[in-house]
Each structure stands twice: as structure tokens, then as C-alpha cells.
Design an enzyme around this catalytic site. Structure first.
Site, PDB file in Angstrom:
ATOM      1  N   ARG A 235       0.839  -1.195   0.000  1.00  0.00           N
ATOM      2  CA  ARG A 235       0.000   0.000   0.000  1.00  0.00           C
ATOM      3  C   ARG A 235       0.873   1.243   0.000  1.00  0.00           C
ATOM      4  NH1 ARG A 235      -3.500  -2.472  -1.569  1.00  0.00           N
ATOM      5  NH2 ARG A 235      -5.623  -2.716  -0.802  1.00  0.00           N
ATOM      6  N   GLU A 264      -4.227   7.562  -5.302  1.00  0.00           N
ATOM      7  CA  GLU A 264      -4.439   6.867  -6.586  1.00  0.00           C
ATOM      8  C   GLU A 264      -5.731   7.383  -7.218  1.00  0.00           C
ATOM      9  OE1 GLU A 264      -4.278   2.636  -5.853  1.00  0.00           O
ATOM     10  OE2 GLU A 264      -2.236   2.726  -5.125  1.00  0.00           O
ATOM     11  N   HIS A 282      -1.172  -0.066  -9.690  1.00  0.00           N
ATOM     12  CA  HIS A 282      -1.898  -0.921  -8.729  1.00  0.00           C
ATOM     13  C   HIS A 282      -2.445  -2.175  -9.439  1.00  0.00           C
ATOM     14  CE1 HIS A 282      -4.277  -0.887  -4.708  1.00  0.00           C
ATOM     15  NE2 HIS A 282      -4.050  -2.140  -5.105  1.00  0.00           N
TER      16      HIS A 282
HETATM   17  P1  NAD Z   1      -1.629 -10.867   5.509  1.00  0.00           P
HETATM   18  O1  NAD Z   1      -2.623 -10.372   6.501  1.00  0.00           O
HETATM   19  O2  NAD Z   1      -1.560 -12.318   5.226  1.00  0.00           O
HETATM   20  O3  NAD Z   1      -0.169 -10.390   5.938  1.00  0.00           O
HETATM   21  C1  NAD Z   1       0.106  -9.136   6.463  1.00  0.00           C
HETATM   22  C2  NAD Z   1       1.208  -9.302   7.498  1.00  0.00           C
HETATM   23  O4  NAD Z   1       1.606  -8.012   7.933  1.00  0.00           O
HETATM   24  C3  NAD Z   1       0.750 -10.096   8.739  1.00  0.00           C
HETATM   25  O5  NAD Z   1       1.587 -11.201   8.970  1.00  0.00           O
HETATM   26  C4  NAD Z   1       0.839  -9.076   9.851  1.00  0.00           C
HETATM   27  O6  NAD Z   1       1.235  -9.638  11.088  1.00  0.00           O
HETATM   28  C5  NAD Z   1       1.906  -8.133   9.326  1.00  0.00           C
HETATM   29  N1  NAD Z   1       1.908  -6.832   9.962  1.00  0.00           N
HETATM   30  C6  NAD Z   1       0.843  -6.103  10.366  1.00  0.00           C
HETATM   31  N2  NAD Z   1       1.278  -4.969  10.955  1.00  0.00           N
HETATM   32  C7  NAD Z   1       2.625  -5.000  10.903  1.00  0.00           C
HETATM   33  C8  NAD Z   1       3.637  -4.108  11.350  1.00  0.00           C
HETATM   34  N3  NAD Z   1       3.349  -2.976  11.971  1.00  0.00           N
HETATM   35  N4  NAD Z   1       4.928  -4.453  11.129  1.00  0.00           N
HETATM   36  C9  NAD Z   1       5.250  -5.607  10.493  1.00  0.00           C
HETATM   37  N5  NAD Z   1       4.332  -6.498  10.071  1.00  0.00           N
HETATM   38  C10 NAD Z   1       3.041  -6.182  10.278  1.00  0.00           C
HETATM   39  O7  NAD Z   1      -1.906 -10.036   4.189  1.00  0.00           O
HETATM   40  P2  NAD Z   1      -1.412 -10.391   2.713  1.00  0.00           P
HETATM   41  O8  NAD Z   1      -2.446 -11.181   2.032  1.00  0.00           O
HETATM   42  O9  NAD Z   1      -0.021 -10.889   2.759  1.00  0.00           O
HETATM   43  O10 NAD Z   1      -1.464  -8.931   2.061  1.00  0.00           O
HETATM   44  C11 NAD Z   1      -0.650  -7.889   2.567  1.00  0.00           C
HETATM   45  C12 NAD Z   1      -1.101  -6.564   1.999  1.00  0.00           C
HETATM   46  O11 NAD Z   1      -0.791  -6.509   0.625  1.00  0.00           O
HETATM   47  C13 NAD Z   1      -2.626  -6.341   2.041  1.00  0.00           C
HETATM   48  O12 NAD Z   1      -3.040  -5.799   3.260  1.00  0.00           O
HETATM   49  C14 NAD Z   1      -2.881  -5.387   0.900  1.00  0.00           C
HETATM   50  O13 NAD Z   1      -2.878  -4.065   1.378  1.00  0.00           O
HETATM   51  C15 NAD Z   1      -1.680  -5.595  -0.006  1.00  0.00           C
HETATM   52  N6  NAD Z   1      -2.057  -6.169  -1.315  1.00  0.00           N
HETATM   53  C16 NAD Z   1      -1.805  -5.419  -2.414  1.00  0.00           C
HETATM   54  C17 NAD Z   1      -2.122  -5.932  -3.652  1.00  0.00           C
HETATM   55  C18 NAD Z   1      -1.875  -5.111  -4.881  1.00  0.00           C
HETATM   56  O14 NAD Z   1      -2.708  -5.136  -5.777  1.00  0.00           O
HETATM   57  N7  NAD Z   1      -0.771  -4.402  -4.983  1.00  0.00           N
HETATM   58  C19 NAD Z   1      -2.691  -7.207  -3.772  1.00  0.00           C
HETATM   59  C20 NAD Z   1      -2.926  -7.949  -2.627  1.00  0.00           C
HETATM   60  C21 NAD Z   1      -2.596  -7.409  -1.398  1.00  0.00           C
HETATM   61  C1  MLT Z   2      -5.956  -5.921  -2.517  1.00  0.00           C
HETATM   62  O1  MLT Z   2      -5.886  -5.359  -1.430  1.00  0.00           O
HETATM   63  O2  MLT Z   2      -6.474  -7.045  -2.658  1.00  0.00           O
HETATM   64  C2  MLT Z   2      -5.362  -5.270  -3.706  1.00  0.00           C
HETATM   65  O3  MLT Z   2      -4.985  -3.979  -3.500  1.00  0.00           O
HETATM   66  C3  MLT Z   2      -6.040  -5.569  -4.965  1.00  0.00           C
HETATM   67  C4  MLT Z   2      -7.102  -4.653  -5.477  1.00  0.00           C
HETATM   68  O4  MLT Z   2      -7.600  -3.786  -4.822  1.00  0.00           O
HETATM   69  O5  MLT Z   2      -7.422  -4.816  -6.608  1.00  0.00           O
END
Ligand code: NAD
Ligand code: MLT
Length: 314
Positions: A235, A264, A282
């Protein structure tokens, strides 16, 4: 006569819409890109809305929730939904946390390789008629240390893949058990600053929360190695954008790959001006498999919640 009306406010994969369409109890409408101004007066006519990051569900939007009972996010991040405000109105908020894990993981790996070899800049250079092999001297990933902040679903999958490249993997995540890191053969740090100092490549995989917003600020860059590579497919706002800009510009950072931005669409962002910064709009979750995954999960979960059946959420 269908019992439940569902509004989809962002494009989701057809497979998810088919699930909604095939259920005789459900009637759905697609209004992708609808603004909050247009949505507010009609939101209460629906039992559920399904969205991605296009709709920011604020307290104001759900001030008069009418019959709205469920907000479903076809993705992981719930930072665009005011969960507290929804809970106060008795609205269930759910996401589809597992559907796009590998999509985001693979974009991260792609960015890591692209950053280490400056592939986007080399591509741009040759397409502009320049044949300059000397300019594009890369960094080998083998034997380098990858620091992962957030060792959840995506962070863990990145760790596994980085290991296969021969990288040493370390992680900072105060919310996981050491056994989880051990099982991935990842060294878990309890001090983020130490992790920043020890890493050749840094990648962020936490949610955006009050705690992680601006987690990496100007003072943290001075702790990092020179020529560090930074990837953010989680993010915008986890790594402070002004500090990132300054340190990419002054050459402290070798290369930066970013998929997500504080604001965004990010078409006006000054990070876009720098040669050693490459960007994507994104698209972390944008594979056909990832989009099918989140759409199917959220469609099934929303229907289950409306029908009072059990559903899984994270
Ligand atoms: P997840 O919940 O499995 O993993 C997130 C991890 O972050 C957890 O293990 C949690 O303990 C850790 N965390 C929380 N606060 C923290 C801190 N202060 N310091 C260190 N670690 C911390 O989530 P995920 O499925 O791995 O996804 C992670 C993030 O990726 C999502 O929240 C989303 O915002 C982002 N994401 C982006 C896209 C994209 O399109 N670019 C796609 C999917 C997910
Ligand atoms: C997510 O949090 O799953 C990603 O940012 C993907 C999205 O919003 O498309």
C-alpha cells in the site's frame, strides 16, 4: 422474486458475477466506477455491495444504510472501508484474502528482478534509440539479503521464491510466531531498524493501518545500505513518499519498484519523474487467476452472509 439485491461498484471477474446471477435469491446490478455522491442516496436499497479499491466506504457514505447488511471487498486490503463505522451500523465487512496472494507475490518477484537489472529503464533507453550496455550495470540477487516487512500470506510466498534465488531472507513482523519464520527458513527480527540496516533488498507486505502508515520515514533511509533496492506492492503510504523520492533522487537507493501510491490514480506523482523509480498502476492483483479467485470467493461469501450461513473472513 429475488430476496437480496447486491450492487457491484467496481469491475470484478465474470466468474463472480455468474455465481450471483445463478442464485435465484439474488439480483445484482453492476455500476462500476460509481461516485460516492451517486452511491450515497441509493446504497440503502441494496442488501450488500461488492467493491474493490474504487469505492471508499466512509462513515458518511453509510450514514443512512437502509437495508445494507454486507460490504464485500474483492481483495485483501480493507483500508478503503471504515470498518468501525460499518460495525456501528451493524454491517458486516468482509474481504477475499486468499484469492490474489500469488498474483501479488509474482508481481513482487518481477519487480525485484526488474529493479536489480534496471529492466524498465533499459527497455525505455533502447526504445528511444540508445544502445548503451555500460549504463545498465545490475546487481545480482544471489547471496543478497532480502528484508521482508510483514511475513503474512504474500510475504511468506515471496520468501519461498527468494530462497530459490539463493537469497538470504530476513523478516520483521511482530505479530507472527517465530515457528512460522523458522518453517520458512527465514530469520525473524524483532527490531525493524536492524532489518533495514541488514537488507540489500527491502519489500513491504503489511496492511495499511495507523501503525504502518509512514512506517518508513526519512530517518530510516540513513540506516539502510547504499544502493538498496525497495519494492512496495502492498500500500502507498507505508513508505513515506517524500522520503522515498529524496532518497531515490540522491542515489541512496539503487532502484525502486512501486505498484501502490498514497493517492491513486497516481498520474501526477513526482516519483514518476525519476529514472531509477519504475511504477505500475496498482496491478498487483491483476492476473486472470487472481481476479477470478477474489470474485468467486467474495460472491460466495456475501451470499452466505446474507443467507445467514457461515462464511470465512480475515
Ligand atoms: P496478511 O494479513 O496475510 O499479511 C500481512 C502481514 O503483515 C501479517 O503477517 C501481519 O502480522 C503483518 N503486519 C501487520 N502490521 C505489521 C507491522 N506494523 N509491522 C510488520 N508487520 C506487520 O496479508 P497479505 O495477504 O499478505 O497482504 C498484505 C497486503 O498486501 C494487504 O493488506 C494489501 O494491502 C496488499 N495487497 C496489495 C495488492 C496489490 O494489488 N498491490 C494485492 C494484494 C494485497
Ligand atoms: C488488494 O488489497 O487485494 C489489492 O490492492 C487488490 C485490489 O484492490 O485490486
Amino acid at each position: 422474486m429475488p430476496k437480496y439485491k447486491i450492487l457491484i461498484t467496481d469491475h470484478i471477474a465474470e466468474e463472480g458475477m455468474n455465481i450471483l446471477g445463478d442464485d435465484p435469491d439474488v439480483e445484482y446490478e453492476l455500476k462500476a466506477g460509481i461516485s460516492n455522491k451517486e452511491l450515497k442516496p441509493i446504497i440503502g436499497n441494496y442488501d450488500a455491495i461488492i467493491t474493490r479499491s474504487g469505492t471508499t466506504v466512509t462513515e458518511d457514505l453509510i450514514e443512512n444504510p437502509g437495508k445494507l447488511k454486507v460490504i464485500g471487498r474483492a481483495g485483501v486490503g480493507l483500508d478503503n472501508v471504515d470498518i468501525e463505522a460499518a460495525s456501528k451500523k451493524g454491517i458486516i465487512v468482509m474481504n477475499a484474502p486468499t484469492g490474489n496472494t500469488l498474483a501479488a507475490t509474482e508481481l513482487t518477484m518481477g519487480m525485484m528482478l526488474a529493479a536489480a537489472r534496471r529492466i524498465p529503464a533499459a527497455n525505455f533507453s533502447l526504445k528511444n534509440g540508445e544502445w548503451n550496455r555500460k549504463k545498465f550495470m545490475g546487481i545480482q540477487l544471489y547471496n543478497k539479503t532480502l528484508g521482508i516487512v510483514g511475513l503474512g500470506r504474500i510475504g511468506s510466498n515471496v520468501a519461498v521464491r527468494a530462497k530459490s534465488f539463493g537469497m538470504k531472507v530476513i523478516a520483521y513482523d511482530p505479530y507472527i510466531k517465530k515457528e512460522k519464520a523458522d518453517s520458512l527458513n527465514v530469520k525473524l527480527y524483532d527490531d525493524m531498524e536492524k532489518l533495514l540496516a541488514d537488507s540489500d533488498v527491502l519489500t513491504f507486505h503489511t496492511p495499511l493501518t495507523k501503525e504502518t502508515h509512514d512506517m518508513i520515514r526519512a530517518e530510516h533511509f540513513s540506516l539502510m545500505k547504499d544502493n538498496v533496492i525497495i519494492i512496495n506492492c502492498a500500500r502507498g503510504g507505508i513508505v513515506n513518499e517524500s522520503a522515498l523520492y529524496e532518497n531515490a533522487k540522491n542515489g541512496k537507493i539503487f532502484s525502486v519498484g512501486i505498484d501502490v501510491f498514497e493517492k491513486e490514480p497516481a498520474t501526477e506523482n513526482r516519483l514518476l519523474e525519476l529514472d531509477n523509480v519504475f511504477v505500475t498502476p496498482h496491478i498487483g492483483a491483476n492476473t486472470s487467476e487472481g481476479q477470478k479467485g477474489v470474485a468467486v470467493i467474495i460472491a460466495e461469501q456475501v451470499i452466505n452472509a446474507l443467507k445467514g450461513k457461515s462464511y470465512i473472513n480475515a
